[in-house]
Design an enzyme around this catalytic site. Sequence first.
Site, mmCIF file in Angstrom:
data_model
loop_
_atom_site.group_PDB
_atom_site.id
_atom_site.type_symbol
_atom_site.label_atom_id
_atom_site.label_comp_id
_atom_site.label_asym_id
_atom_site.label_seq_id
_atom_site.Cartn_x
_atom_site.Cartn_y
_atom_site.Cartn_z
ATOM 1 N N LYS A 1 0.847 -1.203 0.000
ATOM 2 C CA LYS A 1 0.000 0.000 0.000
ATOM 3 C C LYS A 1 0.882 1.252 0.000
ATOM 4 O O LYS A 1 0.621 2.211 -0.716
ATOM 5 C CB LYS A 1 -0.876 0.025 1.269
ATOM 6 C CG LYS A 1 -2.047 -0.941 1.213
ATOM 7 C CD LYS A 1 -2.682 -1.129 2.583
ATOM 8 C CE LYS A 1 -3.686 -2.260 2.564
ATOM 9 N NZ LYS A 1 -4.101 -2.720 3.879
ATOM 10 N N ASP B 1 -11.514 2.487 4.070
ATOM 11 C CA ASP B 1 -11.811 1.052 4.065
ATOM 12 C C ASP B 1 -13.315 0.790 3.922
ATOM 13 O O ASP B 1 -13.722 -0.326 3.587
ATOM 14 C CB ASP B 1 -11.380 0.447 5.416
ATOM 15 C CG ASP B 1 -10.160 -0.446 5.312
ATOM 16 O OD1 ASP B 1 -9.927 -1.014 4.228
ATOM 17 O OD2 ASP B 1 -9.462 -0.584 6.331
ATOM 18 N N GLN C 1 -5.070 -1.534 9.949
ATOM 19 C CA GLN C 1 -4.911 -2.873 9.371
ATOM 20 C C GLN C 1 -5.512 -3.927 10.302
ATOM 21 O O GLN C 1 -5.258 -3.925 11.506
ATOM 22 C CB GLN C 1 -3.413 -3.137 9.135
ATOM 23 C CG GLN C 1 -3.104 -4.445 8.441
ATOM 24 C CD GLN C 1 -3.607 -4.514 7.009
ATOM 25 O OE1 GLN C 1 -3.657 -3.514 6.290
ATOM 26 N NE2 GLN C 1 -4.008 -5.700 6.568
HETATM 27 N N1 GUN Z 1 -7.032 -7.047 6.423
HETATM 28 C C1 GUN Z 1 -7.331 -7.819 5.359
HETATM 29 N N2 GUN Z 1 -7.974 -7.096 4.421
HETATM 30 C C2 GUN Z 1 -8.099 -5.856 4.907
HETATM 31 C C3 GUN Z 1 -8.669 -4.656 4.392
HETATM 32 O O1 GUN Z 1 -9.218 -4.586 3.289
HETATM 33 N N3 GUN Z 1 -8.561 -3.573 5.210
HETATM 34 C C4 GUN Z 1 -7.979 -3.624 6.425
HETATM 35 N N4 GUN Z 1 -7.953 -2.517 7.145
HETATM 36 N N5 GUN Z 1 -7.451 -4.715 6.923
HETATM 37 C C5 GUN Z 1 -7.498 -5.817 6.166
#
Ligand code: GUN
Length: 284
Positions: A53, A120, A97
Amino acid sequence: MTATIIDGKAIAEQVILKVKDRVSVLNEQGILPGLTVILVGDDPASQTYVGSKERTSTRLGMKSDVISRPSSLTEDELLALIDDLNQDHSVHGILVQLPLPKHMDEHKILQAIDPRKDVDGFHPLNVGKLLLGQQGFIPCTPFGIIQLLDYSAIEIEGKHAVIVGRSNIVGKPMGQLLLNRHATVTYTHSRTPDLAEFTKQADILIVATGQPSMITGEHIKPGAAVIDVGIHRNSDGRLSGDVDFASAKEVAGALTPVPGGVGPMTIAMLMENTCLSAERALRT
Ligand code: GUN
């Protein structure tokens, strides 16, 4: 039949190029879209996602910050951190996350993020907006899957979409998005008896179970579009999905690979959501 392989990497690149143009327009107006990712603990898979990211947002001319904290961080400390970011005008997107360490209440944490910065799409307000068909933030993985279908010219309206898995991150919002696009949607999950009876009816089959190679060619209707959300590292070090690729590709009409299918799209849509948040902040 041999399925057309949906190239998620190439489609993600197209999405990213469009976002890049929008970021340039913002840059010309003195705005630097900013994404801050909070990573608690040292889960290796999370570290990998967060790294990619960060690389992508930097490449796009965004401000990218990662705040790493040990798993001993308290819930109150995390809430205070989120509050600071909520107040910070240079931050347009906040992503915590997941998964979080077990001592934290995930719902409480996600609810603390300003919904206007919730790139998100996990805050209850954005979940509700998706349900009502209003504009908020769409969770990145299901949003990316819709793009994969659209770029591949796979029709959604009037089709039967079957979703395997009912997580808050993928399965639930996925069904809602497909419903908003006029598909007939069936949700299935780990307690669905005779799963194949349902999956074999799918024109569009979305698999997000977290179980390696759970769906095989025998679960698939000939010609169906099959989207594999899973990602697993095998004992030989190779990556694979929730769908058994070898048998599925003999039956499906279109199929996403792992890696190079859904994964790159999730990151591309996070960039899109962050850019969107910065555009909205400029308008208000
Ligand atoms: N963990 C696995 N997929 C995601 C996601 O799309 N967003 C976040 N914040 N954590 C994750």
